[in-house]
Design an enzyme around this catalytic site. Structure first.
Site, PDB file in Angstrom:
ATOM      1  CG  ASP A   1      12.874  -4.418  -2.647  1.00 47.39           C
ATOM      2  OD1 ASP A   1      12.341  -3.317  -2.846  1.00 47.39           O
ATOM      3  OD2 ASP A   1      12.240  -5.491  -2.533  1.00 47.39           O
TER       4      ASP A   1
HETATM    5  N1  URA Z   1       9.945  -6.977  -6.450  1.00 48.12           N
HETATM    6  C1  URA Z   1      10.476  -6.991  -5.209  1.00 48.12           C
HETATM    7  O1  URA Z   1       9.896  -7.560  -4.279  1.00 48.12           O
HETATM    8  N2  URA Z   1      11.647  -6.376  -5.025  1.00 48.12           N
HETATM    9  C2  URA Z   1      12.334  -5.767  -6.029  1.00 48.12           C
HETATM   10  O2  URA Z   1      13.415  -5.233  -5.792  1.00 48.12           O
HETATM   11  C3  URA Z   1      11.771  -5.765  -7.303  1.00 48.12           C
HETATM   12  C4  URA Z   1      10.569  -6.385  -7.496  1.00 48.12           C
END
Ligand code: URA
Length: 241
Positions: free
Chosen positions: A102
């Site tokens: 993310d």
């Molecule tokens: N899980 C999440 O919620 N975000 C990420 O970036 C990776 C795994």
């Protein structure tokens, strides 16, 4: 890259490739190739056709400590992408991130121009484990460890595979922990913690399969994989012939 792509770059026709494969005349590190779709890298392996070495540029493999605020997509019209962190001397158009983080997640990202590798490593069949360091806004306890072990159910009903939670510290409004998961559902880690009643305030990937984030990399810095890590890539190519 795929073996057939490599051979096509050396102007070998499809028909000749198929015949050579049948004659066992295509050798990858002295072992006859089984499939033209096999993922190979001339930088890590010696590829020969009728005893002639096939020459092509080696693939590139980098480890990046992704900074928060950057997207891991290959292009985005409005936001900064992590590929912009790669210096012009290392950059080529085929580079991409293996897996996504993310925008507000930091940590380990592998970047390569070996096209099939990402698809292979992310395929659910291989269960590549990912470990994250997590900070949350509430108390984590044995019950959370148990829920993660059992397989968390998201608030929308989706069931996750069992995950391993290790709590580092816990107070009523702040806990830190590490979690290891084997899937890659959208916002998986954040949703898993929401399901046990806390919100993730900081998330950083520290491990992806056999690769550990190099702690000497500051956020935004990257380096080529070292010989030990390249050996892991080579092993992976060999395992998946
Ligand atoms: N899980 C999440 O919620 N975000 C990420 O970036 C990776 C795994």
């Amino acid at each position: 890259m795929r073996l057939d792509t490599l051979l096509a770059q050396s102007s070998i026709s499809r028909k000749d490739m198929k015949q050579a494969l049948q004659r066992k005349a295509i050798l990858v590190d002295n072992i006859p190739a089984q499939r033209l779709s096999q993922n190979v890298d001339t930088g890590l392996q010696q590829i020969r056709l009728d005893n002639q070495i096939i020459v092509a540029p080696a693939h590139k493999y980098f480890m990046l400590n992704k900074p928060r605020g950057w997207v891991s997509a290959n292009s985005d019209t409005n936001k900064k992408t992590v590929l912009e962190l790669i210096s012009p001397k290392d950059f080529n158009e085929k580079l991409y991130c293996i897996g996504r983080l993310d925008r507000d997640t930091a940590g380990l990202l592998l970047i390569t121009d070996n096209g099939p590798l990402g698809f292979q490593l992310l395929h659910p069949q291989y269960h590549v484990n990912k470990t994250y360091y997590v900070e949350v806004n509430g108390f984590l306890d044995e019950q959370a460890i148990f829920e993660f072990q059992k397989g968390v159910r998201f608030l929308d009903g989706t069931l996750c595979k069992p995950a391993q939670l290790r709590i580092h510290s816990a107070t009523f409004d702040f806990s830190s922990a590490s979690v290891t998961i084997s899937e890659g559902k959208f916002h998986q880690v954040k949703k898993m913690f929401l399901s046990v009643g806390v919100k993730v305030t900081y998330l950083k990937r520290t491990q992806f399969g056999e690769f550990h984030l190099d702690n000497s990399l500051q956020e935004g810095q990257y380096r080529p994989l070292n010989p030990e890590e390249l050996k892991k890539i080579k092993n992976y190519l060999e395992k998946n012939r």
